[in-house]
Design an enzyme around this catalytic site. Structure first.
Site, short mmCIF file in Angstrom:
data_model
loop_
_atom_site.label_atom_id
_atom_site.label_comp_id
_atom_site.label_asym_id
_atom_site.label_seq_id
_atom_site.Cartn_x
_atom_site.Cartn_y
_atom_site.Cartn_z
N GLU A 1 40.09 -20.51 -1.83
CA GLU A 1 40.45 -20.86 -0.46
C GLU A 1 39.18 -20.72 0.38
OE1 GLU A 1 43.52 -18.52 1.44
OE2 GLU A 1 43.41 -19.80 3.23
N ARG B 1 42.06 -9.08 -12.48
CA ARG B 1 40.95 -9.32 -11.56
C ARG B 1 39.87 -8.27 -11.76
NH1 ARG B 1 41.22 -9.82 -5.97
NH2 ARG B 1 42.89 -11.30 -6.25
N LYS C 1 37.85 -10.91 0.38
CA LYS C 1 37.21 -11.70 1.44
C LYS C 1 37.59 -11.19 2.82
CE LYS C 1 38.48 -15.56 -0.58
NZ LYS C 1 38.88 -16.96 -0.77
P1 ATP Z 1 40.28 -12.41 -1.88
O1 ATP Z 1 41.43 -11.46 -1.99
O2 ATP Z 1 38.97 -11.77 -2.09
O3 ATP Z 1 40.32 -13.26 -0.67
P2 ATP Z 1 41.53 -14.46 -3.27
O4 ATP Z 1 42.19 -14.31 -4.58
O5 ATP Z 1 42.39 -14.59 -2.09
O6 ATP Z 1 40.46 -13.34 -3.12
P3 ATP Z 1 40.81 -17.16 -3.66
O7 ATP Z 1 39.87 -17.99 -2.89
O8 ATP Z 1 42.24 -17.47 -3.56
O9 ATP Z 1 40.54 -15.68 -3.25
O10 ATP Z 1 40.37 -17.07 -5.18
C1 ATP Z 1 39.93 -18.14 -5.96
C2 ATP Z 1 40.10 -17.75 -7.40
O11 ATP Z 1 39.33 -16.60 -7.69
C3 ATP Z 1 41.54 -17.40 -7.71
O12 ATP Z 1 41.91 -18.02 -8.92
C4 ATP Z 1 41.54 -15.91 -7.81
O13 ATP Z 1 42.53 -15.46 -8.68
C5 ATP Z 1 40.13 -15.62 -8.31
N1 ATP Z 1 39.69 -14.29 -7.91
C6 ATP Z 1 39.67 -13.77 -6.67
N2 ATP Z 1 39.28 -12.48 -6.68
C7 ATP Z 1 39.04 -12.18 -7.98
C8 ATP Z 1 38.62 -10.99 -8.66
N3 ATP Z 1 38.34 -9.88 -8.00
N4 ATP Z 1 38.49 -11.05 -10.00
C9 ATP Z 1 38.74 -12.17 -10.67
N5 ATP Z 1 39.15 -13.32 -10.10
C10 ATP Z 1 39.31 -13.33 -8.77
MG MG Z 2 43.74 -16.08 -1.71
#
Ligand code: ATP
Ligand code: MG
Length: 551
Positions: free
Chosen positions: A40, A265, A275
């Site tokens: 995102e 994760r 983020k």
């Molecule tokens: P954040 O909580 O940091 O905003 P998010 O999961 O909301 O992370 P996205 O932009 O939705 O962020 O993530 C893109 C991809 O990266 C998704 O498939 C998510 O599962 C993966 N991802 C995010 N954080 C991690 C992590 N700490 N380890 C592994 N994969 C991750």
């Molecule tokens: Mg997300």
């Protein structure tokens, strides 16, 4: 695809590859293996995303498949084109090339049509409960939910209201479109989840075309299906959402729908991996920006001096599993150290400089000493650095009153100046305030490096720079972003940046931004991307020479 192929061997086999192997055997998706990385654009990517990037792209590479970079941009309030651009740059920098770069928002019309289809099948309805009421109606883990009074609205009325929602006739929060599944499902995600909400907001890609936006759980399976994704890899917290993912595609009667597979994760000690929280640090000026070298963002790690190779190596070493765990940040540091060890040249740099006068060295003499560029890689050659009567040595390498087992310079002791001569400290000259002005030493001309001198040995070898040609540099040394306080709570490290002045050998003035070195006996450093200029030399400390990480 060349980059993907190049990296293919860098990811070890894992349980996801076992699933894919089975699918290829049964021909579930023919010979197709399509993955995607779906961020995102609501912030900069961090090292956790790197794990997902490596996994998705390397999996596609391993099976000669495809991997899309898809922006999951269904949340206009939080998204921004700055983030879109940074994500693209970071994925490229990590060394991956996507098959296609796509936006979920480009599918909004298709998603809308799909929602109409669900309404027509009696599988979705417009609900006017307030957010508070909806929460109350949802029930709990132990109690079933209650049907919304809108649940049995006629299909025609639902179509009319949904059309009104789309056309902006209703305010934010007035109504939503919900799936009609099961208000008593043990899985709360299936208790008539929201599919669409009203948000009168401008979207970075679709502008003001839409005032209704799809929810993640509804949009994501459709995005995957449209792109022909076969294996939709996401993190564990979405496991409970998988039945909804499957429900959406099954109700839409999608042929050979993609399958969602969850993995653990990445969690890393001494930092923050979200983020939202990282944005908080940026917005509150607790760091200097998304690319602050203390940040676990890809941009921050790059500015800190991490290489794509070291990050990919790290992602490979941590592996892919189904169980959440915490990785020691020392492993990440180990990976960059391993990568730089055989790649970068060393430079002589002294911190907290102490002046040395060699009293028996001729006044105007200047010698050039040959120094190896990388002790471990002789092919990297040597360079010449000047040597004269006046030198600087490192503050750590002199003790007026030496502690036990201190073998470096102290009054009466002889040490080797790396690549030069043995010197002996005879006298300490002080300033009026009691601080050290200079050390009066003598050298032994017989002991010149490379001369084969063996008559006596010394226990300490220290490095040095010639005083007149020394270049003043600024070093930014970083501590961890997060530390534990006495109560065991994670707090922001109030002491995470130390700025110090140091002296480097003359060639340091040619160091380019982004150029990396080992500062002899200190650690690895990089010329700062922005602050290091022709006139002002600023280096970020990447990592110490020694590891605290135990294999
Ligand atoms: P954040 O909580 O940091 O905003 P998010 O999961 O909301 O992370 P996205 O932009 O939705 O962020 O993530 C893109 C991809 O990266 C998704 O498939 C998510 O599962 C993966 N991802 C995010 N954080 C991690 C992590 N700490 N380890 C592994 N994969 C991750
Ligand atoms: Mg997300």
């Amino acid at each position: 695809m060349s980059e993907i192929e190049k990296n293919e061997t860098q990811i070890s086999s894992n349980f996801i590859h076992n699933i894919i192997d089975k699918d290829l055997e049964t021909g579930k998706y023919g010979d197709k293996v399509y993955t995607r990385f779906p961020p995102e654009p609501n912030g900069y990517l961090h090292i956790g995303h790197a794990k997902s990037i490596c996994l998705n792209f390397s999996t596609a590479g391993k099976y000669n498949g495809k991997c899309n970079l898809r922006y999951d941009d269904t949340n206009p309030g939080k998204e921004d084109i700055e983030y879109v651009d940074s994500i693209e740059a970071d994925v490229k920098w990590l060394g991956f090339n996507w098959t296609e770069r796509l936006f979920a928002s480009d599918y909004f019309e298709k998603m809308y049509q799909c929602a109409m289809e669900l309404i027509k099948k009696g599988k979705a309805y417009v609900c006017e409960l307030t957010a508070g009421e909806m929460k109350e109606y949802r029930g709990t883990l132990t109690e079933p939910g209650k049907d919304s009074p809108s649940r049995n609205r006629s299909i025609d009325e639902n179509l009319k209201l949904f059309d009104e929602m789309r056309n902006g006739l209703h305010a934010d929060g007035e109504m939503v479109l919900r799936a009609k599944i099961d208000m008593s499902s043990p899985n709360i995600n299936l208790r008539d989840p929201i599919l669409y909400r009203i948000a009168h907001q401008t979207h970075h890609n679709t502008g003001d075309d839409w005032c209704i936006y799809p929810m993640y759980d509804y949009a994501h399976p459709i995005e995957d299906a449209i792109e022909g994704i076969t294996h939709s890899i996401c993190t564990l917290e979405f496991a409970d959402h998988r039945p909804l993912y499957d429900w959406v595609l099954s109700e839409l009667e999608w042929p050979t729908p993609p399958q969602q597979i969850e993995f653990a994760r990445l969690n890393l000690t001494n930092t923050i991996m979200s983020k939202r929280h990282l944005k908080g640090l940026v917005d509150n000026n607790q760091v200097e920006g998304w690319d602050d070298p203390r940040m676990p963002t890809i941009a921050g790690l790059r500015r800190r001096g991490y290489t794509p190779e070291s990050i990919r190596d790290f992602c490979d070493r941590i592996g892919v599993s189904k169980a959440n765990s915490m990785v020691d940040i020392a492993l990440l540091e180990h990976c960059i150290r391993e990568d730089l060890k055989a790649k970068v040249e060393s430079r002589n740099v002294v911190e907290n400089p102490v002046k040395v006068i060699i009293t028996n060295y001729p006044e105007d003499k200047l010698e050039e000493m040959e120094i190896e560029n990388n002790k471990e890689v002789p092919e990297m050659g040597t360079r010449m650095i000047p040597f004269s009567k006046e030198l600087y040595v490192d503050g750590e390498d002199f003790q007026e009153f030496p502690q036990k087992k201190y073998f470096r310079l102290f009054p009466g002791n002889e040490v080797r100046l790396k690549g030069a001569y043995f010197i002996k400290c005879n006298e300490v000259i002080k300033n009026e305030d009691g601080s050290i002005k200079e050390l009066l030493c003598t050298y032994d001309p017989e002991t010149k490096s490379g001369s084969g001198f063996e008559a006596r040995k010394v226990k300490g070898t220290i490095h040095w720079v010639e005083a007149k040609s020394a270049v003043e540099i600024t070093i930014k040394a970083y501590g961890y972003l997060m530390i534990e306080n006495e109560d065991g709570e994670n707090i922001i490290n109030p002491d995470s940046l130390k700025i110090l002045k140091a002296y480097g050998e003359p060639s340091i003035k040619d160091a380019a931004s982004g150029e990396k070195f080992q500062f002899f006996r200190h650690g690895y450093y990089i010329g700062d991307e922005i602050l290091n200029t022709k006139d002002e030399k600023v280096f970020n400390k990447i990592v110490d020479l020694k590891s605290s990480w135990k294999k």
